[in-house]
Design a protein around this motif. Sequence first.
Motif, short mmCIF file in Angstrom:
data_model
loop_
_atom_site.label_atom_id
_atom_site.label_comp_id
_atom_site.label_asym_id
_atom_site.label_seq_id
_atom_site.Cartn_x
_atom_site.Cartn_y
_atom_site.Cartn_z
N ALA A 263 6.70 -12.05 3.14
CA ALA A 263 6.37 -10.71 3.60
C ALA A 263 4.92 -10.66 4.10
O ALA A 263 4.05 -11.36 3.60
N THR A 264 4.70 -9.78 5.08
CA THR A 264 3.35 -9.52 5.61
C THR A 264 3.07 -8.03 5.44
O THR A 264 3.14 -7.25 6.39
N PRO A 265 2.74 -7.59 4.23
CA PRO A 265 2.68 -6.15 3.95
C PRO A 265 1.50 -5.42 4.56
O PRO A 265 1.61 -4.23 4.85
N SER A 266 0.36 -6.05 4.74
CA SER A 266 -0.83 -5.34 5.23
C SER A 266 -0.66 -4.87 6.67
O SER A 266 -0.82 -3.70 6.99
N HIS A 267 -0.36 -5.81 7.56
CA HIS A 267 -0.01 -5.51 8.94
C HIS A 267 1.19 -6.39 9.27
O HIS A 267 1.03 -7.59 9.50
N GLN A 268 2.36 -5.79 9.27
CA GLN A 268 3.57 -6.57 9.45
C GLN A 268 3.52 -7.34 10.78
O GLN A 268 3.15 -6.79 11.82
N PHE A 269 3.88 -8.59 10.70
CA PHE A 269 3.87 -9.44 11.89
C PHE A 269 5.27 -9.44 12.48
O PHE A 269 6.21 -9.90 11.80
N PRO A 270 5.50 -8.89 13.67
CA PRO A 270 4.53 -8.55 14.71
C PRO A 270 4.32 -7.04 14.94
O PRO A 270 3.58 -6.67 15.82
N THR A 271 4.99 -6.17 14.17
CA THR A 271 4.97 -4.75 14.53
C THR A 271 3.69 -4.03 14.11
O THR A 271 3.42 -2.92 14.57
N SER A 272 2.92 -4.61 13.19
CA SER A 272 1.66 -4.06 12.68
C SER A 272 1.81 -2.87 11.74
O SER A 272 0.82 -2.28 11.33
N VAL A 273 3.05 -2.49 11.39
CA VAL A 273 3.21 -1.40 10.42
C VAL A 273 2.81 -1.91 9.03
O VAL A 273 2.87 -3.11 8.74
N SER A 274 2.38 -1.00 8.17
CA SER A 274 2.00 -1.36 6.80
C SER A 274 3.12 -1.00 5.84
O SER A 274 3.72 0.09 5.94
N MET A 275 3.40 -1.87 4.90
CA MET A 275 4.42 -1.59 3.89
C MET A 275 3.93 -0.47 2.97
O MET A 275 2.78 -0.49 2.51
N THR A 276 4.78 0.49 2.72
CA THR A 276 4.40 1.62 1.87
C THR A 276 4.18 1.16 0.44
O THR A 276 4.69 0.12 0.01
N LEU A 277 3.42 1.96 -0.31
CA LEU A 277 3.15 1.62 -1.71
C LEU A 277 4.44 1.59 -2.51
O LEU A 277 4.64 0.70 -3.36
N ALA A 278 5.33 2.54 -2.26
CA ALA A 278 6.59 2.58 -3.00
C ALA A 278 7.39 1.30 -2.78
O ALA A 278 7.98 0.74 -3.72
N ARG A 279 7.42 0.81 -1.55
CA ARG A 279 8.15 -0.43 -1.27
C ARG A 279 7.46 -1.64 -1.88
O ARG A 279 8.13 -2.59 -2.31
N ARG A 280 6.15 -1.64 -1.91
CA ARG A 280 5.44 -2.75 -2.54
C ARG A 280 5.81 -2.84 -4.02
O ARG A 280 6.09 -3.92 -4.55
N GLU A 281 5.78 -1.69 -4.66
CA GLU A 281 6.12 -1.67 -6.09
C GLU A 281 7.58 -2.06 -6.31
O GLU A 281 7.90 -2.79 -7.26
N ASP A 282 8.45 -1.61 -5.40
CA ASP A 282 9.88 -1.95 -5.50
C ASP A 282 10.09 -3.44 -5.33
O ASP A 282 10.86 -4.08 -6.08
N LEU A 283 9.41 -4.04 -4.35
CA LEU A 283 9.58 -5.47 -4.07
C LEU A 283 9.12 -6.31 -5.26
O LEU A 283 9.81 -7.27 -5.67
N VAL A 284 7.98 -5.97 -5.84
CA VAL A 284 7.47 -6.72 -6.99
C VAL A 284 8.42 -6.58 -8.19
O VAL A 284 8.69 -7.55 -8.91
#
Length: 490
Positions: A263-284
């Motif tokens: 995963a590239t959560p800070s700036h998704q490669f290539p779209t540059s969107v950022s992963m939301t906090l809720a999804r970060r917590e869900d993924l972990v």
Amino acid sequence: MDILTSRIFDLPGNSGLKLRDRICEQVSAAISRGALPPGFRMPSCRALAERLKVSRNTVFAAYARLVDLGLLEAKDRSGYVVRAAALPVVPAGSGAGAVEAEPVDFGPLPPSSLKRVDHPADWSDYPYPFIYNQTDPALFPIDAWRECSRQALKRSTLTEWTGEYIAGDSPHLLQQLRQRLLVYRGVLAGDDEIMVTLGAQNALAIMGLLFARNAGPIAVEDPGYPDARNAFTLTGNDVRDVAVDDGGLVPGKIPQGCKLVYATPSHQFPTSVSMTLARREDLVARAARDDFFVLEDDYEAEMHGGADALPTLRSLDRNGRVIYVGSLSKTLSPGLRIGFIVASRQIIREARAIRTMLLRHPPTILQETTALFLGLGYYDRHLRTLVRRHGERWRHMKAAIDSKLGAFSVKHSVGGTSFWLTGPEGFDATAFSASLRRDGVIIDAGETFHMARAPKNSFRLGFAYVPEERMERGVALIAEAAASHGVPAA
């Protein structure tokens, strides 16, 4: 043919070397291939100076340097001649290269056939290269880097970087990575939980090799980074796709039974969107529950455009499930190849063993120079300048896109060095990118970033290399070309 009218002494026009050194380079190359045999009398300084349109002093300095190197010798009343056995010359036609090799079967998917972003070799000569992974050389802190190189090359440090050091990591660099980079991303680690790599790509390949022994596929973002996908494929892994939307990677779409999720959560490669906090917590949380690891590539984390940076996956992890990868490629230079992995002691121990077999370790002198660059505060100062300048370019680029490419939808992003645009159904960005090159414009067609079912109507505009004064004209050319491909102006 007279030696002076031959092409032996033609100097390369695109070399960054001084004239003296360019002459030395050409002469030594001619000697090595036998074009200037032992005992050959070199042209006089005056004659060669006239041929090359340089000063006699420049040629004299080049000849003197070649004498010091043992390639030429000065003889009374004979001028300069090529020394006997100056360099060993392999006769043409000898060795394995003289015979045409039989074709080798590399299987159904040879490495050269993998889908990846392809830029022309002379991309930097294009006036509008809107491509990723390149930094503006004008922003590189050359004076500070030169000073750090000078200090690293002191005689007192000679033994620290001239020998082979299997452990491989400069203690100075590990300390600076912890204090100057990782702590600001909420990543805490000991020296035995960090490993230096030759950039992030090297880190991905090492992780691919390490996890190839584990059962299960590796999940990657789609669209995503092609060379991560390729690294995992080449190291023998089954690679599956995970959907990406405006909130980044969708954890609920991760295939069952995965052993690793990239995963590239800070700036998704290539779209540059950022992963939301809720999804970060869900993924972990899913990683711990479903028994898989997450490979977090903290791509462009520093380029958040002044917005509050979200926590890294590694900082949210309480179960040792996140492997963190970072590099200095986007903030300093991709050519320096400095990256690092942060993970559990066990993973780092095994990764270090793999690195030893592949390349021993990254050059120690480069590690020491980087440690000084970080420790003396040069990196902090450079990063402040870079964030400010890239912020200005981001705003300039966004204004140009909003005013001229309104028919395309643009993924929302904050900061970063690129924009992801999508045209209407039926728009072929791959053919579009090929036609743009005739106008001196390079863009990255979106098809390359997708896996099997690749839509063709998206493309990426990277702007880190393009000066601000060229951006508007470059975007205008894209708009004009889009109109000729059936997409009207805004």
